[in-house]
Design a protein around this motif. Structure first.
Motif, PDB file in Angstrom:
ATOM      1  N   THR A 208      43.482 -31.596  38.591  1.00 17.36           N
ATOM      2  CA  THR A 208      42.417 -31.910  39.553  1.00 17.36           C
ATOM      3  C   THR A 208      41.431 -30.761  39.736  1.00 17.36           C
ATOM      4  O   THR A 208      40.335 -30.966  40.252  1.00 17.36           O
ATOM      5  N   VAL A 209      41.807 -29.561  39.313  1.00 20.82           N
ATOM      6  CA  VAL A 209      40.931 -28.395  39.480  1.00 20.82           C
ATOM      7  C   VAL A 209      39.923 -28.343  38.326  1.00 20.82           C
ATOM      8  O   VAL A 209      40.319 -28.452  37.167  1.00 20.82           O
ATOM      9  N   PRO A 210      38.635 -28.194  38.605  1.00 16.35           N
ATOM     10  CA  PRO A 210      37.631 -28.103  37.533  1.00 16.35           C
ATOM     11  C   PRO A 210      37.932 -26.933  36.600  1.00 16.35           C
ATOM     12  O   PRO A 210      38.402 -25.871  37.043  1.00 16.35           O
ATOM     13  N   SER A 211      37.665 -27.123  35.304  1.00 17.42           N
ATOM     14  CA  SER A 211      38.032 -26.089  34.337  1.00 17.42           C
ATOM     15  C   SER A 211      36.974 -25.895  33.266  1.00 17.42           C
ATOM     16  O   SER A 211      36.205 -26.802  32.941  1.00 17.42           O
ATOM     17  N   LEU A 212      36.963 -24.692  32.727  1.00 15.67           N
ATOM     18  CA  LEU A 212      36.134 -24.340  31.582  1.00 15.67           C
ATOM     19  C   LEU A 212      37.057 -24.039  30.419  1.00 15.67           C
ATOM     20  O   LEU A 212      37.967 -23.212  30.535  1.00 15.67           O
ATOM     21  N   ILE A 213      36.822 -24.685  29.288  1.00 16.34           N
ATOM     22  CA  ILE A 213      37.575 -24.422  28.060  1.00 16.34           C
ATOM     23  C   ILE A 213      36.682 -23.591  27.147  1.00 16.34           C
ATOM     24  O   ILE A 213      35.601 -24.037  26.754  1.00 16.34           O
ATOM     25  N   MET A 214      37.106 -22.373  26.844  1.00 12.79           N
ATOM     26  CA  MET A 214      36.329 -21.484  25.989  1.00 12.79           C
ATOM     27  C   MET A 214      36.940 -21.521  24.589  1.00 12.79           C
ATOM     28  O   MET A 214      38.025 -20.985  24.365  1.00 12.79           O
ATOM     29  N   GLN A 215      36.232 -22.170  23.673  1.00 10.84           N
ATOM     30  CA  GLN A 215      36.739 -22.400  22.330  1.00 10.84           C
ATOM     31  C   GLN A 215      36.156 -21.381  21.353  1.00 10.84           C
ATOM     32  O   GLN A 215      34.948 -21.312  21.166  1.00 10.84           O
ATOM     33  N   CYS A 216      37.044 -20.599  20.745  1.00  9.00           N
ATOM     34  CA  CYS A 216      36.603 -19.590  19.773  1.00  9.00           C
ATOM     35  C   CYS A 216      36.322 -20.207  18.409  1.00  9.00           C
ATOM     36  O   CYS A 216      36.786 -21.305  18.093  1.00  9.00           O
ATOM     37  N   SER A 217      35.580 -19.482  17.581  1.00  7.39           N
ATOM     38  CA  SER A 217      35.342 -19.882  16.205  1.00  7.39           C
ATOM     39  C   SER A 217      36.479 -19.364  15.319  1.00  7.39           C
ATOM     40  O   SER A 217      37.034 -18.296  15.585  1.00  7.39           O
ATOM     41  N   GLU A 218      36.821 -20.141  14.316  1.00 11.11           N
ATOM     42  CA  GLU A 218      37.830 -19.715  13.336  1.00 11.11           C
ATOM     43  C   GLU A 218      39.111 -19.228  14.020  1.00 11.11           C
ATOM     44  O   GLU A 218      39.663 -18.190  13.671  1.00 11.11           O
ATOM     45  N   ASP A 219      39.546 -19.986  15.001  1.00  7.65           N
ATOM     46  CA  ASP A 219      40.762 -19.652  15.744  1.00  7.65           C
ATOM     47  C   ASP A 219      41.944 -20.359  15.097  1.00  7.65           C
ATOM     48  O   ASP A 219      42.078 -21.578  15.194  1.00  7.65           O
ATOM     49  N   GLY A 227      40.792 -27.604  21.225  1.00  8.57           N
ATOM     50  CA  GLY A 227      39.936 -27.445  22.393  1.00  8.57           C
ATOM     51  C   GLY A 227      39.237 -28.743  22.756  1.00  8.57           C
ATOM     52  O   GLY A 227      39.098 -29.087  23.937  1.00  8.57           O
ATOM     53  N   GLU A 228      38.821 -29.481  21.741  1.00  8.17           N
ATOM     54  CA  GLU A 228      38.137 -30.751  21.988  1.00  8.17           C
ATOM     55  C   GLU A 228      39.106 -31.799  22.525  1.00  8.17           C
ATOM     56  O   GLU A 228      38.727 -32.632  23.357  1.00  8.17           O
ATOM     57  N   TYR A 229      40.347 -31.758  22.077  1.00  5.78           N
ATOM     58  CA  TYR A 229      41.371 -32.654  22.625  1.00  5.78           C
ATOM     59  C   TYR A 229      41.543 -32.388  24.116  1.00  5.78           C
ATOM     60  O   TYR A 229      41.608 -33.315  24.937  1.00  5.78           O
ATOM     61  N   SER A 237      36.585 -31.131  33.144  1.00  5.60           N
ATOM     62  CA  SER A 237      36.568 -29.980  32.247  1.00  5.60           C
ATOM     63  C   SER A 237      35.235 -29.876  31.519  1.00  5.60           C
ATOM     64  O   SER A 237      34.554 -30.873  31.280  1.00  5.60           O
ATOM     65  N   THR A 238      34.877 -28.652  31.193  1.00  4.32           N
ATOM     66  CA  THR A 238      33.683 -28.340  30.413  1.00  4.32           C
ATOM     67  C   THR A 238      34.133 -27.499  29.234  1.00  4.32           C
ATOM     68  O   THR A 238      34.949 -26.585  29.395  1.00  4.32           O
ATOM     69  N   ILE A 239      33.622 -27.780  28.043  1.00  2.00           N
ATOM     70  CA  ILE A 239      33.965 -26.958  26.885  1.00  2.00           C
ATOM     71  C   ILE A 239      32.738 -26.198  26.426  1.00  2.00           C
ATOM     72  O   ILE A 239      31.619 -26.715  26.445  1.00  2.00           O
ATOM     73  N   THR A 240      32.951 -24.931  26.076  1.00  2.00           N
ATOM     74  CA  THR A 240      31.876 -24.127  25.514  1.00  2.00           C
ATOM     75  C   THR A 240      32.378 -23.508  24.218  1.00  2.00           C
ATOM     76  O   THR A 240      33.531 -23.079  24.131  1.00  2.00           O
TER      77      THR A 240
END
Length: 279
Positions: A208-219, A227-229, A237-240
């Motif tokens: 229930t808590v808003p979240s930011l997903i920080m997705q690295c390159s070539e991880d 990260g997209e899942y 949630s927000t992904i960057t």
């Protein structure tokens, strides 16, 4: 404050602001990995740094192999830290498995957190094809963990290089390797098993808590598809997508990490974010 928890988890409090900001280290690491990032938030926030039991300068005598054989043991550490400091509406910043640990803690106590910032998180490292790609086959992870028993130093060198996946920054791999080597191999293996064989996919829709997903390159550890899942299954949630390569952007690319966190928090209304750190 609870002095027992303060000592057990080596809690350090810094900063001048009212808003509490908790930084949780990833597998095999201690709070010092956040130095390049956390210091940038000290002027505006109350910074909470801690070590999981068995890591860093925590009280190793408090390590219970049964408790810490599952992620729930580490989740309890986070909850204990929040209770010891009487935290409410804190910003939780978790790297790698700590992203999921914070997420699980928020399911039990959503009032502790106003935002979850998840750097390279994964709800499940194992492939479950065709429905889910986590990045690893079970046999690969069993072999990796068995290597910890047979040649811990060799494992530390190999795994640090794999995690960072950043040939241009050998200093980061060396720094990570040193942290692995400073951890008791028995404790490190328990954490590795708890981390890599966990499957928290079913928990994601309940956040229930808003979240930011920080997705690295070539991880290699948490591929982009993971990260997209998460972004598809975690509400609010927000992904960057980061330019930073590898799995440890807070160590290899602190400037970008800091900026993306600031950008995200800057979009949140001040009356939502600001809250007493503890008291």
């Amino acid at each position: 404050m609870n002095p027992n928890i303060l000592n057990r988890n080596n809690i350090n409090i810094k900063g001048n602001g009212e808003q509490a900001m908790i930084f949780a280290p990833g597998f095999g690491c201690d709070q010092t990995v956040w130095k390049s990032v956390s210091e940038s938030f000290e002027s505006d926030n109350q910074i909470i740094l801690f070590d999981y039991v068995g890591m860093g300068k925590s009280d190793v005598k408090a390590f219970d192999p049964n408790k810490y054989s599952k992620l729930s043991g580490y989740v309890q550490d986070v909850i204990d830290v929040c209770l010891a400091l009487n935290l409410k509406n804190a910003i939780f910043v978790g790297h790698s498995v700590s992203g999921m640990i914070g997420l699980l803690a928020s399911l039990q106590h959503p009032e502790f957190f106003s935002r979850l910032i998840l750097i390279g998180p994964s709800p499940c490292y194992l492939n479950d094809l065709p429905e889910y790609y986590g990045g690893f086959e079970k046999e690969d992870l069993i072999g990796l963990i068995d290597m910890m028993d047979k040649n811990y130093i060799g494992w530390a060198t190999f795994f640090a290089s794999t995690v960072t996946n950043n040939p241009g920054r050998p200093d980061v791999a060396n720094e990570l390797e040193n942290r692995f080597c400073s951890t008791d191999p028995v404790i490190a293996r328990k954490f590795a098993e708890a981390c890599f064989f966990a499957d928290n996919r079913e928990d994601l829709p309940n956040v229930t808590v808003p979240s930011l997903i920080m997705q690295c390159s070539e991880d290699v550890i948490a591929p982009t598809v993971v990260g997209e899942y998460l972004s598809q299954h975690v509400p609010k949630s927000t992904i960057t997508y980061m330019k930073a390569t590898g799995h440890c952007p807070h160590m290899s690319h602190p400037e970008e990490t800091i900026q993306l966190i600031r950008d995200y928090l800057g979009k949140v209304p001040s009356e939502v974010v600001l809250s007493p750190a503890y008291g």
